[in-house]
Design a protein around this motif. Structure first.
Motif, short mmCIF file in Angstrom:
data_model
loop_
_atom_site.label_atom_id
_atom_site.label_comp_id
_atom_site.label_asym_id
_atom_site.label_seq_id
_atom_site.Cartn_x
_atom_site.Cartn_y
_atom_site.Cartn_z
N VAL A 8 1.06 -1.07 -0.04
CA VAL A 8 -0.08 -0.10 0.14
C VAL A 8 0.88 1.33 -0.09
O VAL A 8 1.58 1.37 0.82
CB VAL A 8 -0.94 -0.14 1.25
N VAL A 9 0.87 2.18 -0.92
CA VAL A 9 1.72 3.48 -1.22
C VAL A 9 0.70 4.51 -0.82
O VAL A 9 -0.54 4.42 -1.12
CB VAL A 9 2.29 3.46 -2.42
N SER A 10 1.35 5.57 -0.38
CA SER A 10 0.67 6.73 -0.25
C SER A 10 0.27 7.63 -1.72
O SER A 10 0.85 7.36 -2.73
CB SER A 10 1.34 7.79 0.78
N ALA A 11 -0.18 8.57 -1.45
CA ALA A 11 -0.58 9.64 -2.63
C ALA A 11 0.71 10.10 -3.23
O ALA A 11 0.98 10.38 -4.43
CB ALA A 11 -1.46 10.71 -2.24
N SER A 12 1.68 10.30 -2.43
CA SER A 12 3.13 10.84 -2.92
C SER A 12 3.96 9.48 -3.21
O SER A 12 5.23 10.01 -3.64
CB SER A 12 3.66 11.61 -1.74
N GLY A 13 3.72 8.42 -3.42
CA GLY A 13 4.25 7.30 -3.70
C GLY A 13 5.24 6.50 -2.77
O GLY A 13 5.63 5.57 -2.98
N GLY A 14 5.20 6.96 -1.31
CA GLY A 14 5.80 6.37 -0.37
C GLY A 14 5.16 4.99 0.12
O GLY A 14 3.83 4.95 0.13
N LYS A 15 6.01 4.04 0.30
CA LYS A 15 5.54 2.93 0.82
C LYS A 15 4.96 3.09 2.47
O LYS A 15 5.61 3.51 3.24
CB LYS A 15 6.63 1.90 1.03
N ILE A 16 3.76 2.61 2.48
CA ILE A 16 2.82 2.52 3.89
C ILE A 16 3.12 1.69 4.48
O ILE A 16 3.39 1.20 5.69
CB ILE A 16 1.59 2.91 3.77
N GLY A 17 3.05 0.31 3.77
CA GLY A 17 3.05 -1.18 4.43
C GLY A 17 2.77 -1.97 3.35
O GLY A 17 2.44 -1.79 2.48
N SER A 18 2.67 -3.37 3.59
CA SER A 18 2.28 -4.20 2.74
C SER A 18 0.76 -4.75 2.81
O SER A 18 0.22 -4.38 3.86
CB SER A 18 3.13 -5.46 3.01
N ILE A 19 0.18 -5.10 1.78
CA ILE A 19 -1.09 -5.24 1.56
C ILE A 19 -1.64 -6.61 2.63
O ILE A 19 -1.06 -7.59 2.57
CB ILE A 19 -1.75 -5.68 0.34
N GLY A 20 -2.49 -6.65 3.45
CA GLY A 20 -3.15 -7.36 4.37
C GLY A 20 -4.50 -8.19 3.55
O GLY A 20 -4.09 -9.14 2.73
#
Length: 75
Positions: A18-30
């Motif tokens: 799951v990535v943010s609107a700015s393209g940074g990784k938030i975490g993995s898909i659960g």
């Protein structure tokens, strides 16, 4: 383009992030949760923390698919 129910199984088993609107990784898909009435994806859990031991819900409103990743409209 929003996420379709056809893309859910690929995303759930694809090892994406799951990535943010700015393209940074938030975490993995659960897990991806579908609306009971429409079968449209509405929520995703995001695994974060050391070894993905924490899991948080993120809304899929206005989310898009980028390869195996889900881009949500939040930072």
């Amino acid at each position: 383009m929003t996420i379709s129910s056809n893309q859910v199984s690929k995303l759930s088993s694809g090892g994406g992030n799951v990535v943010s609107a700015s393209g940074g990784k938030i975490g993995s898909i659960g897990q991806i949760y579908l609306d009971n009435q429409t079968d449209n994806p509405t929520w995703v859990t995001v695994k974060t923390g050391l070894f993905g031991t924490s899991e948080s819900f993120a809304p899929l409103a206005d989310a898009t698919v980028q390869g195996n990743d889900i881009a949500i409209n939040y930072d």
